[in-house]
Design an enzyme around this catalytic site. Sequence first.
Site, PDB file in Angstrom:
ATOM      1  N   GLU A  10     -54.848 -30.382  90.097  1.00 22.40           N
ATOM      2  CA  GLU A  10     -56.494 -29.916  90.400  1.00 22.40           C
ATOM      3  C   GLU A  10     -57.053 -30.052  91.612  1.00 22.40           C
ATOM      4  OE1 GLU A  10     -60.717 -29.248  89.528  1.00 22.40           O
ATOM      5  OE2 GLU A  10     -59.535 -31.132  89.801  1.00 22.40           O
ATOM      6  N   GLN A 100     -68.896 -42.294  84.274  1.00 20.37           N
ATOM      7  CA  GLN A 100     -67.734 -42.521  84.018  1.00 20.37           C
ATOM      8  C   GLN A 100     -66.692 -42.785  84.930  1.00 20.37           C
ATOM      9  OE1 GLN A 100     -66.316 -38.322  82.216  1.00 20.37           O
ATOM     10  NE2 GLN A 100     -66.887 -39.372  80.354  1.00 20.37           N
ATOM     11  N   TYR A 284     -61.461 -31.145  76.883  1.00 15.37           N
ATOM     12  CA  TYR A 284     -62.157 -32.052  77.807  1.00 15.37           C
ATOM     13  C   TYR A 284     -62.091 -33.218  77.265  1.00 15.37           C
ATOM     14  CZ  TYR A 284     -63.823 -27.383  79.287  1.00 15.37           C
ATOM     15  OH  TYR A 284     -63.791 -26.165  79.891  1.00 15.37           O
ATOM     16  N   LEU A 285     -62.405 -33.474  76.056  1.00 18.79           N
ATOM     17  CA  LEU A 285     -62.097 -34.929  75.459  1.00 18.79           C
ATOM     18  C   LEU A 285     -60.790 -35.380  75.565  1.00 18.79           C
ATOM     19  CD1 LEU A 285     -63.687 -37.136  74.064  1.00 18.79           C
ATOM     20  CD2 LEU A 285     -63.191 -36.128  71.930  1.00 18.79           C
ATOM     21  N   ALA A 286     -59.788 -34.765  75.423  1.00 17.68           N
ATOM     22  CA  ALA A 286     -58.229 -35.048  75.664  1.00 17.68           C
ATOM     23  C   ALA A 286     -58.106 -35.724  76.973  1.00 17.68           C
ATOM     24  CB  ALA A 286     -57.611 -33.874  75.321  1.00 17.68           C
ATOM     25  N   ASP A 287     -58.808 -34.828  78.112  1.00 13.68           N
ATOM     26  CA  ASP A 287     -58.717 -35.282  79.319  1.00 13.68           C
ATOM     27  C   ASP A 287     -59.233 -36.533  79.787  1.00 13.68           C
ATOM     28  OD1 ASP A 287     -58.793 -35.626  82.384  1.00 13.68           O
ATOM     29  OD2 ASP A 287     -59.768 -33.444  82.533  1.00 13.68           O
ATOM     30  N   GLN A 288     -60.596 -36.806  79.176  1.00 11.55           N
ATOM     31  CA  GLN A 288     -61.194 -37.942  79.468  1.00 11.55           C
ATOM     32  C   GLN A 288     -60.838 -39.161  78.472  1.00 11.55           C
ATOM     33  OE1 GLN A 288     -65.646 -36.924  79.240  1.00 11.55           O
ATOM     34  NE2 GLN A 288     -65.055 -34.906  79.861  1.00 11.55           N
ATOM     35  N   HIS A 314     -56.390 -29.901  85.229  1.00 11.94           N
ATOM     36  CA  HIS A 314     -57.290 -31.081  85.299  1.00 11.94           C
ATOM     37  C   HIS A 314     -56.615 -32.317  84.567  1.00 11.94           C
ATOM     38  CE1 HIS A 314     -61.096 -33.394  85.512  1.00 11.94           C
ATOM     39  NE2 HIS A 314     -61.587 -32.689  86.459  1.00 11.94           N
TER      40      HIS A 314
END
Length: 353
Positions: A10, A100, A284-288, A314
Amino acid sequence: MIHIDASQGEGGGQVLRTSLALSMVTGQPVLLEKIRARRPRPGLMRQHLTCVTAAQALSGAQVEGATPGSQTLRFTPGPVRGGEHHFSVGTAGSVMLVLQSVWPALMLAESPVRLTLQGGTHNPMAPSFHFVERAYAPLLRRLGAPAELRLRRCGFYPGGGGEIEVDLHPVGPEGLQPFDLTERGALLDQQAECLVPGLKRSIAERELEVLRGQLGWTFDHSTIPVTRQNEGPGNALLATLRHEHVTEVFCAIGEKSRSAENVAGDVARQVKRYASSAGALGQYLADQWVLPLALAVWRSGRAARYTCTDVSLHAATNFSVIGQFLPVRIDTRPLPKGQGVQVEVKPPGDNAP
């Protein structure tokens, strides 16, 4: 020294933030090259420089290349420091992304940390304060890394001026405890709210009305929280789904020339997409979530899994960067009937399929 091609995958600021976080955690120096090379304005922007400044101050790092527009950065960390720290982006850049960048290292610090961060709290292309406070932080508490977040003042583009305060506590004697998160559990609550500081209340009413029509939800007047006029002008529409095992927050930011109907339609689509999947975590939560989970797997030697709606480019880029710092393996496989993806993080030596 670990060499990172920051244009990989990304190719955005997440490569920088993950690299800074894991350099601080592992003590390994890192050299990043081609930072944001494919972006219209390549190199380090103000927000990215604040991430570097914060990481440097918290770890006593030696840094080369931390200048606006730089596409090369050398970062050599020292021991992570606790105590009280204050950082300002100086613009409307996201304070949540700065947080983060340093959170993974600070949750492993030997003493408590209090951070005060100033800048944007609700930004396009960045997690909102409410997402981090309601969805991300509770998972870290279950992992063994408690934190409390307080929103002191909202900050929107272009004015910024937001402020949050964060208390991070040391991990307990049992260390980080990885856990599986493969099901959402029963739906306990769903709510929507609209922030419109410095704008007409009718904007919030229109957005909530569209959301109600598209999702069939009901709202009362408390869904338009009281905000100070000087916290805006700004607009954020939020939908929160609280399940037994996980909470998800979906957000859209109102911008000039973007209609209330468009903002509400964006949030409705996000909620419907999540509802149509069996994955526990949204995109998005899966990414973070993968970074702190990988740290817990690495430190404990125990594998853990989670399911999600999908794995974005990403997220896949994040997986790759994590693998360059930590001796963990991140595997993915589709769930039956196209209902999402399972992600499994394995410790060193675990080669089981």
